[in-house]
Design a protein around this motif. Structure first.
Motif, PDB file in Angstrom:
ATOM      1  N   HIS A 278       0.823  -1.214   0.000  1.00 23.18           N
ATOM      2  CA  HIS A 278       0.000   0.000   0.000  1.00 23.18           C
ATOM      3  C   HIS A 278       0.863   1.273   0.000  1.00 23.18           C
ATOM      4  O   HIS A 278       1.805   1.401   0.785  1.00 23.18           O
ATOM      5  CB  HIS A 278      -0.935   0.010   1.206  1.00 23.18           C
ATOM      6  N   TRP A 279       0.492   2.219  -0.860  1.00 18.88           N
ATOM      7  CA  TRP A 279       1.197   3.488  -0.897  1.00 18.88           C
ATOM      8  C   TRP A 279       1.032   4.261   0.410  1.00 18.88           C
ATOM      9  O   TRP A 279       1.935   5.000   0.825  1.00 18.88           O
ATOM     10  CB  TRP A 279       0.716   4.345  -2.064  1.00 18.88           C
ATOM     11  N   SER A 280      -0.102   4.106   1.058  1.00 15.91           N
ATOM     12  CA  SER A 280      -0.316   4.790   2.332  1.00 15.91           C
ATOM     13  C   SER A 280       0.755   4.392   3.350  1.00 15.91           C
ATOM     14  O   SER A 280       1.136   5.203   4.201  1.00 15.91           O
ATOM     15  CB  SER A 280      -1.711   4.474   2.880  1.00 15.91           C
ATOM     16  N   THR A 281       1.227   3.150   3.250  1.00 12.90           N
ATOM     17  CA  THR A 281       2.313   2.707   4.133  1.00 12.90           C
ATOM     18  C   THR A 281       3.618   3.396   3.755  1.00 12.90           C
ATOM     19  O   THR A 281       4.361   3.876   4.618  1.00 12.90           O
ATOM     20  CB  THR A 281       2.478   1.179   4.042  1.00 12.90           C
ATOM     21  N   ILE A 282       3.899   3.455   2.459  1.00 10.26           N
ATOM     22  CA  ILE A 282       5.108   4.139   1.981  1.00 10.26           C
ATOM     23  C   ILE A 282       5.081   5.613   2.371  1.00 10.26           C
ATOM     24  O   ILE A 282       6.102   6.196   2.749  1.00 10.26           O
ATOM     25  CB  ILE A 282       5.227   4.011   0.449  1.00 10.26           C
ATOM     26  N   GLU A 283       3.908   6.219   2.302  1.00  8.77           N
ATOM     27  CA  GLU A 283       3.791   7.655   2.563  1.00  8.77           C
ATOM     28  C   GLU A 283       4.130   8.008   4.006  1.00  8.77           C
ATOM     29  O   GLU A 283       4.430   9.181   4.308  1.00  8.77           O
ATOM     30  CB  GLU A 283       2.387   8.141   2.212  1.00  8.77           C
ATOM     31  N   ASN A 284       4.128   7.039   4.884  1.00  8.35           N
ATOM     32  CA  ASN A 284       4.527   7.296   6.265  1.00  8.35           C
ATOM     33  C   ASN A 284       5.999   7.691   6.364  1.00  8.35           C
ATOM     34  O   ASN A 284       6.433   8.232   7.389  1.00  8.35           O
ATOM     35  CB  ASN A 284       4.250   6.075   7.135  1.00  8.35           C
TER      36      ASN A 284
ATOM     37  N   ILE B 126      11.598   1.092  -3.921  1.00 10.49           N
ATOM     38  CA  ILE B 126      10.467   0.254  -3.523  1.00 10.49           C
ATOM     39  C   ILE B 126      10.113  -0.691  -4.675  1.00 10.49           C
ATOM     40  O   ILE B 126       8.949  -0.910  -4.987  1.00 10.49           O
ATOM     41  CB  ILE B 126       9.249   1.095  -3.087  1.00 10.49           C
ATOM     42  N   GLU B 127      11.137  -1.238  -5.282  1.00 15.44           N
ATOM     43  CA  GLU B 127      10.931  -2.240  -6.322  1.00 15.44           C
ATOM     44  C   GLU B 127      10.405  -3.535  -5.705  1.00 15.44           C
ATOM     45  O   GLU B 127      10.815  -3.943  -4.612  1.00 15.44           O
ATOM     46  CB  GLU B 127      12.254  -2.520  -7.047  1.00 15.44           C
ATOM     47  N   ASP B 128       9.476  -4.167  -6.415  1.00 17.72           N
ATOM     48  CA  ASP B 128       8.970  -5.481  -6.018  1.00 17.72           C
ATOM     49  C   ASP B 128       8.417  -5.494  -4.589  1.00 17.72           C
ATOM     50  O   ASP B 128       8.771  -6.351  -3.774  1.00 17.72           O
ATOM     51  CB  ASP B 128      10.083  -6.523  -6.170  1.00 17.72           C
ATOM     52  N   VAL B 129       7.523  -4.535  -4.282  1.00 18.70           N
ATOM     53  CA  VAL B 129       6.882  -4.512  -2.960  1.00 18.70           C
ATOM     54  C   VAL B 129       5.384  -4.777  -3.076  1.00 18.70           C
ATOM     55  O   VAL B 129       4.631  -4.523  -2.154  1.00 18.70           O
ATOM     56  CB  VAL B 129       7.140  -3.168  -2.230  1.00 18.70           C
ATOM     57  N   LYS B 130       4.956  -5.273  -4.233  1.00 19.37           N
ATOM     58  CA  LYS B 130       3.548  -5.610  -4.511  1.00 19.37           C
ATOM     59  C   LYS B 130       2.646  -4.371  -4.516  1.00 19.37           C
ATOM     60  O   LYS B 130       1.456  -4.453  -4.240  1.00 19.37           O
ATOM     61  CB  LYS B 130       3.021  -6.624  -3.475  1.00 19.37           C
ATOM     62  N   LEU B 131       3.218  -3.227  -4.872  1.00 20.24           N
ATOM     63  CA  LEU B 131       2.473  -1.977  -4.908  1.00 20.24           C
ATOM     64  C   LEU B 131       1.485  -1.974  -6.073  1.00 20.24           C
ATOM     65  O   LEU B 131       1.857  -2.240  -7.208  1.00 20.24           O
ATOM     66  CB  LEU B 131       3.451  -0.806  -5.049  1.00 20.24           C
ATOM     67  N   GLN B 132       0.196  -1.672  -5.779  1.00 20.18           N
ATOM     68  CA  GLN B 132      -0.837  -1.728  -6.796  1.00 20.18           C
ATOM     69  C   GLN B 132      -1.215  -0.361  -7.353  1.00 20.18           C
ATOM     70  O   GLN B 132      -1.594  -0.248  -8.527  1.00 20.18           O
ATOM     71  CB  GLN B 132      -2.088  -2.412  -6.228  1.00 20.18           C
ATOM     72  N   ARG B 133      -1.125   0.667  -6.554  1.00 21.65           N
ATOM     73  CA  ARG B 133      -1.431   2.005  -7.044  1.00 21.65           C
ATOM     74  C   ARG B 133      -0.839   3.045  -6.104  1.00 21.65           C
ATOM     75  O   ARG B 133      -0.454   2.743  -4.966  1.00 21.65           O
ATOM     76  CB  ARG B 133      -2.929   2.225  -7.198  1.00 21.65           C
ATOM     77  N   ILE B 134      -0.753   4.275  -6.604  1.00 21.93           N
ATOM     78  CA  ILE B 134      -0.178   5.381  -5.840  1.00 21.93           C
ATOM     79  C   ILE B 134      -1.231   6.477  -5.691  1.00 21.93           C
ATOM     80  O   ILE B 134      -1.771   6.963  -6.686  1.00 21.93           O
ATOM     81  CB  ILE B 134       1.065   5.942  -6.540  1.00 21.93           C
ATOM     82  N   ARG B 135      -1.526   6.842  -4.449  1.00 21.78           N
ATOM     83  CA  ARG B 135      -2.437   7.949  -4.156  1.00 21.78           C
ATOM     84  C   ARG B 135      -1.931   8.669  -2.907  1.00 21.78           C
ATOM     85  O   ARG B 135      -1.783   8.046  -1.848  1.00 21.78           O
ATOM     86  CB  ARG B 135      -3.873   7.457  -3.898  1.00 21.78           C
ATOM     87  N   PHE B 136      -1.680   9.961  -3.035  1.00 24.76           N
ATOM     88  CA  PHE B 136      -1.300  10.738  -1.859  1.00 24.76           C
ATOM     89  C   PHE B 136      -2.538  11.110  -1.064  1.00 24.76           C
ATOM     90  O   PHE B 136      -3.642  11.202  -1.610  1.00 24.76           O
ATOM     91  CB  PHE B 136      -0.546  11.998  -2.280  1.00 24.76           C
TER      92      PHE B 136
ATOM     93  N   ASN C 208       8.834  -3.438 -11.249  1.00 23.43           N
ATOM     94  CA  ASN C 208       8.442  -4.787 -10.833  1.00 23.43           C
ATOM     95  C   ASN C 208       7.369  -4.773  -9.752  1.00 23.43           C
ATOM     96  O   ASN C 208       7.454  -5.490  -8.758  1.00 23.43           O
ATOM     97  CB  ASN C 208       9.663  -5.568 -10.350  1.00 23.43           C
ATOM     98  N   ASN C 209       6.344  -3.935  -9.963  1.00 26.05           N
ATOM     99  CA  ASN C 209       5.214  -3.894  -9.048  1.00 26.05           C
ATOM    100  C   ASN C 209       3.927  -4.262  -9.794  1.00 26.05           C
ATOM    101  O   ASN C 209       3.988  -4.864 -10.874  1.00 26.05           O
ATOM    102  CB  ASN C 209       5.120  -2.520  -8.379  1.00 26.05           C
ATOM    103  N   LEU C 210       2.781  -3.906  -9.238  1.00 24.99           N
ATOM    104  CA  LEU C 210       1.492  -4.313  -9.803  1.00 24.99           C
ATOM    105  C   LEU C 210       0.658  -3.116 -10.240  1.00 24.99           C
ATOM    106  O   LEU C 210      -0.571  -3.197 -10.302  1.00 24.99           O
ATOM    107  CB  LEU C 210       0.711  -5.143  -8.765  1.00 24.99           C
ATOM    108  N   ILE C 211       1.299  -2.013 -10.569  1.00 23.21           N
ATOM    109  CA  ILE C 211       0.591  -0.788 -10.966  1.00 23.21           C
ATOM    110  C   ILE C 211      -0.084  -1.003 -12.312  1.00 23.21           C
ATOM    111  O   ILE C 211       0.556  -1.363 -13.299  1.00 23.21           O
ATOM    112  CB  ILE C 211       1.557   0.396 -11.025  1.00 23.21           C
ATOM    113  N   ALA C 212      -1.410  -0.765 -12.344  1.00 21.19           N
ATOM    114  CA  ALA C 212      -2.202  -1.092 -13.537  1.00 21.19           C
ATOM    115  C   ALA C 212      -2.979   0.108 -14.077  1.00 21.19           C
ATOM    116  O   ALA C 212      -3.884  -0.075 -14.885  1.00 21.19           O
ATOM    117  CB  ALA C 212      -3.155  -2.250 -13.229  1.00 21.19           C
TER     118      ALA C 212
ATOM    119  N   LEU D 238       2.237  -0.958 -18.269  1.00 20.54           N
ATOM    120  CA  LEU D 238       3.177  -0.767 -19.367  1.00 20.54           C
ATOM    121  C   LEU D 238       2.864  -1.669 -20.553  1.00 20.54           C
ATOM    122  O   LEU D 238       3.345  -1.417 -21.665  1.00 20.54           O
ATOM    123  CB  LEU D 238       4.605  -1.006 -18.878  1.00 20.54           C
ATOM    124  N   GLN D 239       2.094  -2.709 -20.323  1.00 24.72           N
ATOM    125  CA  GLN D 239       1.737  -3.615 -21.411  1.00 24.72           C
ATOM    126  C   GLN D 239       0.629  -3.059 -22.301  1.00 24.72           C
ATOM    127  O   GLN D 239       0.331  -3.617 -23.351  1.00 24.72           O
ATOM    128  CB  GLN D 239       1.296  -4.965 -20.831  1.00 24.72           C
ATOM    129  N   THR D 240       0.031  -1.942 -21.903  1.00 23.83           N
ATOM    130  CA  THR D 240      -1.090  -1.384 -22.664  1.00 23.83           C
ATOM    131  C   THR D 240      -0.643  -0.457 -23.787  1.00 23.83           C
ATOM    132  O   THR D 240      -1.468  -0.042 -24.600  1.00 23.83           O
ATOM    133  CB  THR D 240      -2.035  -0.610 -21.729  1.00 23.83           C
TER     134      THR D 240
END
Length: 521
Positions: free
Chosen positions: A269-275, A287-297, A317-321, A346-348
């Motif tokens: 979760h980005w909320s965790t990173i934002e701490n 924060i490579e490969d931390v299973k991050l799905q999206r970024i929201r401040f 190497n995360n899950l940002i879609a 990135l595949q889109t």
């Protein structure tokens, strides 16, 4: 050598490492046994329970086994390891082997955390340990510092040391080593499973500025405890641990932290990173490969109130879609360097388009995946971004979708003000026949202008040859694309392997032909 065994010490057997969890008899078997919880999940045979009787706990269902004491290696002191590794050598072959081994270690850890020591010079000096500044004793079965005060007496100038994957069992031994090596500033203790003493706060080593702790089964609470011992750390690497939650207390010890590596931790979760935003000195975050799905401040302000010094971030190497996450990074006012690969979004798009989208969404970005972003590349990316999403923008006018559009396209209004509103004719995208349709463009060389209809799939290389033949040029020309409606948009066509369609050239645009030494700005 260790002469007695007790629960908690580390042991090695045939290249496998484990922790002694039990010492004593085993019902149904003769003699004395040691119960080992192996680091590898499948190295053992059970979970510490044999024939229905439980002897010890293991980290994994099949990481436990019983072993005779004589089959285990309990290690050697750091003094023994250094004197053995850096003492007399019969020839230079061993020195070269050590150098090659250290190269492999750097590649394995995915970080050049230590510089190569001049092994040949060390060999020539033989046992004059006063010269040693950089020491690598990885996998040398080190379990202790050695006799009191001997470490400092024998090796007073050691500045960097690699203690990774040894048989240390407690941070107390690490503190003992640090206390004796007065010149030490860089310590790598990765791949050691260490217990944290209750009196951890009684130790402090202000001279340590680089601390590397990968694959150590650390939680964030463990990191906070250890940080009190190393209050001046500038580079902290804690990759591949079990860090999931992050909180930074008001009286934290990260006042001088510049680089933080959290790769491979399941943070999600980005909320965790934002701490981490309260660490004002932080410049580089991995924060490579931390299973991050999206970024929201948490707030919509641009720039955001935290991460005031953050200039580099790695989110590969995360899950940002979705692209909105990349737009959120524009809130980091000092962000100049981004690594962003191996994410679903990135595949889109094709490689060129997705790079343009990233550049257009982050205003101050100077490098992407290590490549410098030139001013003309930024202008082209931003202008193409307007054209790509312009129709969607027009359709959203006077509808409820307008607010949603601006939320998803964070810089669209800013770019419109920068380049001016595009005409609808510039934004019309034909259906699937676009790739085969011809584009009517003007080609200008000096006072002469000709019109040509060209396919979007035509390469710049072939276009150059066509222009050379048409204008009967002896020298290879330089081409500059000028947008018909926006004369201020000028882009060099300097990648001969690209096609016209890559530059989004449309009907009515102009290509200026100049000599090799002539450039249009």
């Amino acid at each position: 050598m260790v002469t007695e065994y007790f629960v908690g010490i580390r042991a090695e057997c045939s290249g496998d490492y484990g922790t002694v969890k039990y010492a004593g008899a085993v019902e149904g078997y003769q003699g004395f046994w040691l119960g080992i919880d192996w680091d590898e999940p499948n190295r053992g045979k059970h979970n510490g329970t044999v024939k229905g009787k439980h002897y010890f706990h293991t980290r994994y269902p099949t990481s436990g086994s019983f072993v005779r004491r004589e089959k285990l290696n309990f290690g050697q002191s750091l003094i023994e390891a250094i004197t053995s590794r850096y003492g007399y050598r019969d020839n230079e072959i061993e020195a070269k082997r050590n150098e090659e081994e250290l190269h492999k270690i750097q590649q394995y850890m995915n970080a050049p955390f230590l510089e190569l020591v001049g092994f040949e010079k060390v060999a020539n000096k033989q046992r004059d340990f006063q010269y040693l500044e950089i020491v690598n004793v990885r996998m040398q079965k080190v379990c202790s510092a050695g006799p009191p005060r001997e470490l400092n007496r024998m090796f007073p100038n050691i500045r960097e040391i690699d203690l990774s994957k040894n048989l240390l069992c407690s941070w107390t031994e690490v503190f003992n080593i640090c206390s004796q090596l007065k010149s030490l500033y860089c310590v790598n203790i990765s791949e050691n499973l260490l217990s944290i003493p209750e009196n951890c706060c009684d130790f402090v080593f202000p001279n340590i500025t680089v601390l590397i702790c990968g694959h150590m089964d650390l939680s964030w609470d463990d990191v906070i405890k250890i940080s009190s011992v190393f209050p001046n750390v500038q580079e902290l690497r804690v990759p591949f641990n079990r860090i999931t939650d992050i909180t930074v207390p008001p009286n934290h010890n990260f006042k001088k932290l510049l680089y933080l590596d959290l790769e491979g931790n399941c943070i999600e979760h980005w909320s965790t990173i934002e701490n981490l935003a309260v660490i004002q000195s932080l410049e580089h975050l991995n924060i490579e490969d931390v299973k991050l799905q999206r970024i929201r401040f948490r707030d919509d302000s641009v720039p955001t109130h935290g991460f005031t010094s953050l200039s580099q971030i790695n989110i590969s190497n995360n899950l940002i879609a979705e692209w909105q996450s990349i737009g959120e990074l524009n809130k980091l006012n000092k962000l100049e360097h981004l690594r962003f690969t191996r994410n679903p979004i990135l595949q889109t798009e094709n490689p060129a388009t997705r790079e343009q989208i990233v550049v257009a969404r982050i205003k101050n970005l100077k490098t992407l995946n290590g490549c410098r972003i030139l001013d003309e590349e930024r202008r082209g990316a931003e202008y193409d971004y307007l054209k790509k999403y312009g129709l969607e923008w027009l359709k959203s006018q006077n509808t409820a979708d307008r607010k949603k559009f601006l939320r998803e396209h964070n810089r669209f209004l800013e770019l419109t003000n920068k380049y001016g509103a595009l005409e609808e004719s510039e934004l019309v995208i034909q259906p699937n026949i676009l790739d085969t349709a011809l584009i009517s463009i003007s080609i200008k060389h000096g006072e002469r202008t000709i019109k040509r209809k060209l396919p979007p799939a035509l390469s710049i290389q072939k276009l150059i040859l066509l222009i050379q033949k048409t204008f009967k040029l002896q020298d290879r020309p330089c081409l500059t694309y000028v947008s018909g409606p926006k004369q201020e948009i000028k882009i060099r066509l300097d990648d001969e392997m690209k096609e016209l369609g890559f530059y989004s050239i449309q009907a009515g645009d102009v290509i200026i032909v100049n000599s090799e030494n002539s450039i249009i700005y």
